[in-house]
Design an enzyme around this catalytic site. Sequence first.
Site, PDB file in Angstrom:
ATOM      1  N   CYS A 131       0.981  -1.050   0.027  1.00 42.30           N
ATOM      2  CA  CYS A 131       0.048  -0.184  -0.083  1.00 42.30           C
ATOM      3  C   CYS A 131       0.964   1.171  -0.041  1.00 42.30           C
ATOM      4  O   CYS A 131       0.302   2.328  -0.222  1.00 42.30           O
ATOM      5  CB  CYS A 131      -0.926  -0.060   1.229  1.00 42.30           C
ATOM      6  SG  CYS A 131      -1.902  -1.462   1.268  1.00 42.30           S
ATOM      7  N   ASN A 152     -10.226  -0.693  -1.285  1.00 42.40           N
ATOM      8  CA  ASN A 152      -8.756  -0.594  -0.802  1.00 42.40           C
ATOM      9  C   ASN A 152      -7.983  -1.062  -2.080  1.00 42.40           C
ATOM     10  O   ASN A 152      -8.128  -2.429  -2.416  1.00 42.40           O
ATOM     11  CB  ASN A 152      -8.425  -1.300   0.262  1.00 42.40           C
ATOM     12  CG  ASN A 152      -6.814  -1.182   0.605  1.00 42.40           C
ATOM     13  OD1 ASN A 152      -5.950  -0.703  -0.457  1.00 42.40           O
ATOM     14  ND2 ASN A 152      -6.319  -1.580   1.658  1.00 42.40           N
ATOM     15  N   HIS A 178      -3.754   6.911   1.740  1.00 40.09           N
ATOM     16  CA  HIS A 178      -3.855   5.562   0.972  1.00 40.09           C
ATOM     17  C   HIS A 178      -5.444   5.103   1.587  1.00 40.09           C
ATOM     18  O   HIS A 178      -5.747   5.463   2.910  1.00 40.09           O
ATOM     19  CB  HIS A 178      -2.842   4.621   1.469  1.00 40.09           C
ATOM     20  CG  HIS A 178      -3.297   3.412   1.379  1.00 40.09           C
ATOM     21  ND1 HIS A 178      -4.053   2.793   0.278  1.00 40.09           N
ATOM     22  CD2 HIS A 178      -3.440   2.230   2.039  1.00 40.09           C
ATOM     23  CE1 HIS A 178      -4.188   1.532   0.313  1.00 40.09           C
ATOM     24  NE2 HIS A 178      -3.990   1.327   1.440  1.00 40.09           N
TER      25      HIS A 178
HETATM   26  N1  COA Z   1     -18.813  -9.615   7.572  1.00 45.54           N
HETATM   27  C1  COA Z   1     -19.415  -9.885   8.742  1.00 45.54           C
HETATM   28  N2  COA Z   1     -18.430 -10.162   9.923  1.00 45.54           N
HETATM   29  C2  COA Z   1     -17.152 -10.019   9.910  1.00 45.54           C
HETATM   30  C3  COA Z   1     -16.702  -9.735   8.504  1.00 45.54           C
HETATM   31  C4  COA Z   1     -17.331  -9.404   7.617  1.00 45.54           C
HETATM   32  N3  COA Z   1     -16.695  -9.431   6.219  1.00 45.54           N
HETATM   33  N4  COA Z   1     -15.178  -9.864   8.695  1.00 45.54           N
HETATM   34  C5  COA Z   1     -15.034 -10.101  10.038  1.00 45.54           C
HETATM   35  N5  COA Z   1     -16.361 -10.292  10.699  1.00 45.54           N
HETATM   36  C6  COA Z   1     -16.672 -10.720  11.984  1.00 45.54           C
HETATM   37  C7  COA Z   1     -15.440 -11.246  12.892  1.00 45.54           C
HETATM   38  O1  COA Z   1     -15.207 -12.549  12.549  1.00 45.54           O
HETATM   39  C8  COA Z   1     -15.798 -10.803  14.305  1.00 45.54           C
HETATM   40  O2  COA Z   1     -16.673 -11.867  14.519  1.00 45.54           O
HETATM   41  P1  COA Z   1     -16.539 -12.502  16.078  1.00 45.54           P
HETATM   42  O3  COA Z   1     -16.797 -11.210  17.219  1.00 45.54           O
HETATM   43  O4  COA Z   1     -17.618 -13.402  16.056  1.00 45.54           O
HETATM   44  O5  COA Z   1     -15.052 -13.172  16.319  1.00 45.54           O
HETATM   45  C9  COA Z   1     -16.410  -9.561  14.311  1.00 45.54           C
HETATM   46  O6  COA Z   1     -16.839  -9.514  12.867  1.00 45.54           O
HETATM   47  C10 COA Z   1     -15.555  -8.213  14.535  1.00 45.54           C
HETATM   48  O7  COA Z   1     -14.314  -8.582  13.857  1.00 45.54           O
HETATM   49  P2  COA Z   1     -13.195  -7.542  14.540  1.00 45.54           P
HETATM   50  O8  COA Z   1     -12.084  -7.960  13.734  1.00 45.54           O
HETATM   51  O9  COA Z   1     -13.338  -7.084  15.998  1.00 45.54           O
HETATM   52  O10 COA Z   1     -13.877  -6.111  13.792  1.00 45.54           O
HETATM   53  P3  COA Z   1     -13.315  -4.829  13.694  1.00 45.54           P
HETATM   54  O11 COA Z   1     -14.015  -3.836  14.362  1.00 45.54           O
HETATM   55  O12 COA Z   1     -11.816  -4.957  14.065  1.00 45.54           O
HETATM   56  O13 COA Z   1     -12.985  -4.482  11.986  1.00 45.54           O
HETATM   57  C11 COA Z   1     -11.676  -4.502  10.219  1.00 45.54           C
HETATM   58  C12 COA Z   1     -12.257  -5.564  11.104  1.00 45.54           C
HETATM   59  C13 COA Z   1     -10.852  -5.470   9.168  1.00 45.54           C
HETATM   60  C14 COA Z   1     -12.794  -3.829   9.439  1.00 45.54           C
HETATM   61  C15 COA Z   1     -10.603  -3.698  10.860  1.00 45.54           C
HETATM   62  O14 COA Z   1     -10.023  -4.437  11.991  1.00 45.54           O
HETATM   63  C16 COA Z   1      -9.780  -2.742  10.113  1.00 45.54           C
HETATM   64  O15 COA Z   1     -10.255  -2.099   9.275  1.00 45.54           O
HETATM   65  N6  COA Z   1      -8.561  -3.348  10.014  1.00 45.54           N
HETATM   66  C17 COA Z   1      -7.551  -2.609   9.115  1.00 45.54           C
HETATM   67  C18 COA Z   1      -7.829  -3.284   7.731  1.00 45.54           C
HETATM   68  C19 COA Z   1      -6.818  -2.484   6.542  1.00 45.54           C
HETATM   69  O16 COA Z   1      -7.251  -1.494   6.446  1.00 45.54           O
HETATM   70  N7  COA Z   1      -6.158  -3.413   6.139  1.00 45.54           N
HETATM   71  C20 COA Z   1      -5.310  -2.953   4.792  1.00 45.54           C
HETATM   72  C21 COA Z   1      -4.362  -1.896   5.175  1.00 45.54           C
HETATM   73  S1  COA Z   1      -3.642  -1.366   4.048  1.00 45.54           S
END
Ligand code: COA
Length: 335
Positions: free
Chosen positions: A118, A292, A262
Amino acid sequence: MDHGLPPRARIAGLGHHLPPRVVTNDDLAQLMDTSDEWIRERTGIRERRFVDDGTSCTDLAEAASRKALENAGWEPDDVEFILFATLSPDLFFPGNGARLQHQLGLGPIGALDLRTQCTGFVYALSVADALIRAGQYRRILVVGAEVQSRGLRMDDDGRDTAVLFGDGAGAACVEASDDERGFLAHSLHSDGANALDLCVRKPGSLQVPFVSAEDIAAGDTAPHMNGREVFRNAVRRFPEAIQEVLTATGTPASELKLLVPHQANARITEAVRRRMELPEEKVASNIERYGNTTAASIPIALSEAVEEGRVERGDLVCLAAFGAGFTWGATLLRY
Ligand code: COA
């Protein structure tokens, strides 16, 4: 150069290209246990673009590059060197730079691929600036392009990453500057301690063979992400990198016309915006439409901002990125 200023490089033109096929959150909910509401609330994404069969990452790059060349008023033969940032090259090797050279019908010029995910486009601009300042080249084509869709795991086990990413390309023509416009400062960083928090494990030369049928069945060819760790680091590293280039140039954040982060996640962008105390109109965001697009996200967002008249010649713009590696960085430029 004889204008009395130190040599520097500037952006002469920009272009971007998105494949036409729109994939909505509801489309993804047909394939995995997710929902439009969950994706919008956690990421800000409503839809993204996926390539159709037969379109390659280099094809997207070629389309964006041709638009950038036209926008800069360059002929293809003006390009002296290519910098290509991508994490989704057509082949494991060789890189896409040489393939783009061929598809654009250029002579046997140099082409360098950058693998900083990224942060790839920010790294590539810094390299272009350095090569031009060193006097090695005067005109460099810098490209960020991705085909993420073919690497994602489109089932329940891949839902945490599959909903985030999209395909697209952006390009910049970078040339030696003869005025005060151009790159003012860069900050580049990495910390490999977090390499496994966001990665594709296979194929890789850590194992024999590079990739096996078992790896594919186990989903190891799809991105693996520790979402919370990525989020925690991103909201810290983005502002650090931005502040570094502002401090290096004695520029208050309020003087920025636009911050182009980004496009990782709308919540990350919002946290960075608040931390930098910038109003919403000074921060570019198109993640709602494209998701993204990794190395392509900054040039797409910058190219759109210029098209929309949000950035004009002479405006101060900051580009900032964070991603796998971990890598992060920022560039301050006078457009
Ligand atoms: N749809 C529905 N539920 C989902 C899911 C989806 N696509 N993906 C994950 N979940 C679930 C998880 O399994 C978890 O379930 P559980 O509580 O039963 O275990 C629940 O949602 C919450 O997951 P969590 O990881 O706590 O969510 P979060 O609030 O941290 O959000 C992201 C997840 C990925 C959106 C967040 O962590 C994020 O944005 N991280 C950065 C990602 C990023 O920017 N990556 C690229 C970097 S360049």
